[in-house]
Design a protein around this motif. Sequence first.
Motif, PDB file in Angstrom:
ATOM      1  N   GLY A 252       7.372 -17.894  -0.755  1.00 38.35           N
ATOM      2  CA  GLY A 252       6.287 -17.973   0.207  1.00 38.35           C
ATOM      3  C   GLY A 252       5.169 -16.988  -0.013  1.00 38.35           C
ATOM      4  N   LEU A 253       4.873 -16.630  -1.258  1.00 43.68           N
ATOM      5  CA  LEU A 253       3.858 -15.618  -1.531  1.00 43.68           C
ATOM      6  C   LEU A 253       2.454 -16.219  -1.642  1.00 43.68           C
ATOM      7  CD1 LEU A 253       5.699 -13.318  -4.090  1.00 43.68           C
ATOM      8  CD2 LEU A 253       5.531 -13.098  -1.618  1.00 43.68           C
ATOM      9  N   ASP A 254       2.175 -17.244  -0.863  1.00 47.45           N
ATOM     10  CA  ASP A 254       0.871 -17.897  -0.922  1.00 47.45           C
ATOM     11  C   ASP A 254      -0.257 -16.908  -0.645  1.00 47.45           C
ATOM     12  OD1 ASP A 254       3.097 -19.624   0.119  1.00 47.45           O
ATOM     13  OD2 ASP A 254       1.664 -21.204  -0.371  1.00 47.45           O
ATOM     14  N   PHE A 255      -0.139 -16.139   0.435  1.00 45.72           N
ATOM     15  CA  PHE A 255      -1.205 -15.208   0.791  1.00 45.72           C
ATOM     16  C   PHE A 255      -1.375 -14.146  -0.280  1.00 45.72           C
ATOM     17  CE2 PHE A 255      -2.314 -11.057   2.642  1.00 45.72           C
ATOM     18  CZ  PHE A 255      -3.617 -11.336   3.043  1.00 45.72           C
ATOM     19  N   TYR A 256      -0.266 -13.583  -0.754  1.00 47.36           N
ATOM     20  CA  TYR A 256      -0.354 -12.546  -1.778  1.00 47.36           C
ATOM     21  C   TYR A 256      -1.019 -13.098  -3.036  1.00 47.36           C
ATOM     22  CZ  TYR A 256       0.990  -9.005  -5.179  1.00 47.36           C
ATOM     23  OH  TYR A 256       0.955  -8.056  -6.159  1.00 47.36           O
ATOM     24  N   GLN A 260      -4.565 -11.894  -4.966  1.00 46.77           N
ATOM     25  CA  GLN A 260      -4.537 -11.402  -6.339  1.00 46.77           C
ATOM     26  C   GLN A 260      -5.252 -12.335  -7.312  1.00 46.77           C
ATOM     27  OE1 GLN A 260      -3.116  -8.328  -6.897  1.00 46.77           O
ATOM     28  NE2 GLN A 260      -2.867  -8.340  -4.676  1.00 46.77           N
ATOM     29  N   ALA A 261      -5.915 -13.362  -6.793  1.00 48.11           N
ATOM     30  CA  ALA A 261      -6.488 -14.400  -7.655  1.00 48.11           C
ATOM     31  C   ALA A 261      -7.495 -13.856  -8.657  1.00 48.11           C
ATOM     32  CB  ALA A 261      -7.154 -15.479  -6.796  1.00 48.11           C
ATOM     33  N   ASP A 262      -8.196 -12.794  -8.278  1.00 53.93           N
ATOM     34  CA  ASP A 262      -9.213 -12.229  -9.170  1.00 53.93           C
ATOM     35  C   ASP A 262      -8.668 -11.148 -10.082  1.00 53.93           C
ATOM     36  OD1 ASP A 262     -11.117 -13.872  -8.065  1.00 53.93           O
ATOM     37  OD2 ASP A 262     -11.640 -12.421  -6.501  1.00 53.93           O
ATOM     38  N   ARG A 263      -7.354 -10.929 -10.008  1.00 48.60           N
ATOM     39  CA  ARG A 263      -6.739  -9.893 -10.836  1.00 48.60           C
ATOM     40  C   ARG A 263      -5.858 -10.540 -11.901  1.00 48.60           C
ATOM     41  NH1 ARG A 263      -4.707  -5.619  -6.158  1.00 48.60           N
ATOM     42  NH2 ARG A 263      -6.644  -5.583  -4.974  1.00 48.60           N
ATOM     43  N   PRO A 272       4.577 -18.757 -13.773  1.00 46.36           N
ATOM     44  CA  PRO A 272       3.263 -18.374 -13.274  1.00 46.36           C
ATOM     45  C   PRO A 272       3.198 -18.424 -11.756  1.00 46.36           C
ATOM     46  CG  PRO A 272       3.214 -20.612 -14.109  1.00 46.36           C
ATOM     47  CD  PRO A 272       4.559 -20.051 -14.469  1.00 46.36           C
ATOM     48  N   LEU A 273       2.450 -17.494 -11.184  1.00 47.91           N
ATOM     49  CA  LEU A 273       2.299 -17.449  -9.745  1.00 47.91           C
ATOM     50  C   LEU A 273       0.937 -17.998  -9.373  1.00 47.91           C
ATOM     51  CD1 LEU A 273       3.156 -16.613  -6.940  1.00 47.91           C
ATOM     52  CD2 LEU A 273       2.321 -14.318  -7.400  1.00 47.91           C
TER      53      LEU A 273
END
Length: 282
Positions: A252-256, A260-263, A272-273
């Motif tokens: 359930g790490l959708d928010f995390y 982190q999308a730009d990192r 892959p996450l």
Amino acid sequence: MSKKALADFDFEAGEVLLLDKPLTWTSFDVVRKVKNTLRPRKIGHAGTLDPLATGLLILCTGKKTKEIDQIQAQEKEYEGTFRLGQTTPSFDLETPVDAEQPYAHLTEAQIQAAVATFLGKIEQIPPVFSAVKVDGQRAYELARKGEQAEIKAKTVEIKVFELTRIVLPDIDFRVVCSKGTYIRSLARDLGVALGCGAHLTRLVRTRIGEYRLADAWTVAEVQALRPPRPEAADGAAPPRQRRERLKPARAGLDFYATQQADRAPAAGPDLPLHPEEATPSA
């Protein structure tokens, strides 16, 4: 005494393998990766780590799986960071901030005094985003569906709770505690004691009993033990059989993942996450 080489391990007969769990991996991700690499008939881990925690994860293979309960019962040591002034439903970075309160008025003496109240045996309520069972279901399954889960408090022991750095709103800590202690709950409870709220932003498990993170191997080092692929009759390696990639379990790490999308991605090899691939897991 020199560290035993991985190549000298007999995983089929039985070994205790110390690993440094990567960020965002579930404990089962690590077990699965090692199992697929080494192919032991029996393998299991001696105590889970949350996906957003890193550090020492102990795997046992073969006859050493009989020692899992004994290893799990030993005291744990952690290092990490709490952020004051903000709370989240999961008590860590898995979910977004849901409330903010002032913290700048706090003095070091006040923070140290609050920390001291948690030493010894305390009653602690596990997070709703945890694997604790409630009426036969995992609490996190109910929490991620927006359902309420009534979780009972349990007795744990905090043997050491010291602050190693205070740069508000962040405080770094070292904790030595008994089996079953939730550091995320400790963050929540410290925030309540200080009247400003808090959540966990970083956690590293550095020790379980006498086993230390400094002696752990990386997953990549274990993967290097994978036997070479057999050659075809013409000397070329046979083509890999194409299999449908399953969506990895990402607790359930959708928010995390969104944050982190730009990192640079922190997920492990072949796992892959991505927000659209994050699915609940134990």
